[in-house]
Design an enzyme around this catalytic site. Structure first.
Site, short mmCIF file in Angstrom:
data_model
loop_
_atom_site.label_atom_id
_atom_site.label_comp_id
_atom_site.label_asym_id
_atom_site.label_seq_id
_atom_site.Cartn_x
_atom_site.Cartn_y
_atom_site.Cartn_z
N THR A 158 -66.79 -32.95 -41.04
CA THR A 158 -65.42 -33.38 -40.76
C THR A 158 -65.15 -34.74 -41.39
OG1 THR A 158 -66.03 -34.46 -38.69
CG2 THR A 158 -65.42 -32.13 -38.57
N HIS A 196 -66.41 -46.17 -40.07
CA HIS A 196 -65.76 -44.90 -39.73
C HIS A 196 -66.26 -44.34 -38.40
CE1 HIS A 196 -64.14 -44.99 -43.72
NE2 HIS A 196 -65.35 -45.04 -44.24
N HIS A 213 -71.82 -35.87 -32.18
CA HIS A 213 -72.42 -34.92 -33.12
C HIS A 213 -73.87 -35.30 -33.41
CE1 HIS A 213 -68.16 -33.91 -34.76
NE2 HIS A 213 -68.48 -33.19 -33.71
ZN ZN Z 1 -68.92 -35.98 -36.67
#
Ligand code: ZN
Ligand code: NAG
Ligand code: NAG
Ligand code: NAG
Ligand code: NAG
Length: 316
Positions: free
Chosen positions: A219, A85, A137
């Protein structure tokens, strides 16, 4: 039954990803996340990502965060991995973030990336509806929590530092610490060691006091509403070829899979801000583009009668 139908509608719309499509569930660009019931919120509360616009409130108590250990080269080794992912860099212990209005000290655990495709942008947050090419992130967990599941039950259990990534012609040599290792984690499940480097070298170090703050969610599944978001205003710059290494050379499938699928568009759709407040730090410049437009429309209201008067006067 209704639930299944709703999911099918979403599944059916994966192919319709569109950068100009916002705020509606059918606009979802990212597939896997929304398959999880906990991510498919029929009523948005505190979900992420969001669009940033001029509706922000300056908060004079939001100074730069204290980033402990970010200037140093940590000992041991870090691990870069492809989980199907995203590409994740696990950074071990030794770094922590605090201050800047965060309610506690948070230990840094990993950083990861979101991107689009060879010809489309893929940041999660948008600025005035504009999507940046990528977003990074840095994930930090509140120090009082012994594990992630405990942190996810706390509305401020995680602090995520978000950085937009934009593209220029020159390679970013510091970003090379990560991008040069990407070929070793091209396929899902692959991992490689990375020599630690000062994390600050990746970041816009002259502009770390310019940021936005809001309370939101992960998210990615389980999409828990447990995140204090800090979104930095000034992006990280990498080269087109460094960007292309993510958009074209990372796969969501395993190496021996019969059908190889590139990992692309791993961002979640934009959620409503609703009653939330997005705060701007003391030094934030409040999204220059948006601020300029606000100024113009405010000015034009006053100028318009004068201009009209100016046009008609000669005829009088
Ligand atoms: Zn993220
Ligand atoms: C400003 O930020 C501080 C620290 O996060 C917070 O306690 C305070 O409520 C904020 N003030 C406003 C007006 O939002
Ligand atoms: C995508 O990113 C590029 C480079 O920053 C930018 O010029 C372009 O406007 C962005 N496109 C969209 C649709 O946001
Ligand atoms: C996580 O920590 C909580 C709180 O201490 C504990 O109850 C729980 O069993 C832990 N879970 C795991 C998976 O270790
Ligand atoms: C970054 O910070 C420097 C030094 O404070 C400032 O001069 C510059 O305008 C900032 N850049 C942006 C894009 O805000």
């Amino acid at each position: 039954m209704i639930w299944t139908a709703a999911l099918l509608v979403i599944v059916g719309s994966y192919a319709d990803s569109d950068d100009y499509c916002y705020d509606e569930p059918h606009c979802d660009s990212y597939s896997w996340g929304d398959m999880f019931p906990s991510c498919y919120s029929l009523i948005d509360h505190h979900d992420s990502p969001i669009n940033l616009d001029e509706h922000m409130v300056r908060n004079a108590s939001l100074g730069a965060l204290y980033l402990e250990g970010f200037e140093e080269t940590q000992t041991g080794h870090w691990t870069l991995k492809n989980d199907g992912h995203s590409v994740i860099l696990q950074v071990g212990s030794g770094m922590a973030v605090s201050g800047g209005g965060l309610p506690d000290v948070y230990h840094t655990i990993q950083l990861h990336f979101h991107w689009g495709g060879p010809a489309s942008n893929g940041s999660e947050h948008t600025v005035d509806r504009r999507r940046y090419p990528m977003e990074m992130h840095i994930v930090n967990i509140k120090s009082i929590h012994p594990n992630l599941s405990a942190a996810l039950d706390d509305p401020t259990g995680l602090a995520v530092l978000g950085f937009f990534i934009d593209v220029v012609y020159a390679d970013n040599v510091h970003f090379g610490h990560i991008s040069q290792k990407l070929s070793s984690v091209a396929y899902k499940g692959q991992a490689t060691k990375v020599k630690p480097f000062p994390l600050m070298s990746l970041l816009p170090k002259h502009n770390m006091s310019q940021y936005y703050r809001y309370y939101g969610s992960l998210t990615t599944p389980p999409c828990s509403q447990a995140v204090v978001w800090t979104l930095y205003e000034v992006p990280i710059y990498i080269s087109w070829s460094q960007l292309a290494q993510f958009t074209s050379q990372i796969f969501s499938t395993e190496e021996d899979a019969e059908q190889v699928t590139p990992l692309q568009n791993n961002f979640r759709h934009i959620h409503h801000i609703l009653s939330r407040v997005v705060s701007a730090s003391i030094d934030a410049k409040l999204l220059r583009g948006a601020a300029g437009r606000t100024l113009w429309s405010a000015t034009s209201v006053h100028l318009l009668p004068v201009l009209l008067l100016g046009c008609f006067l000669p005829g009088l």
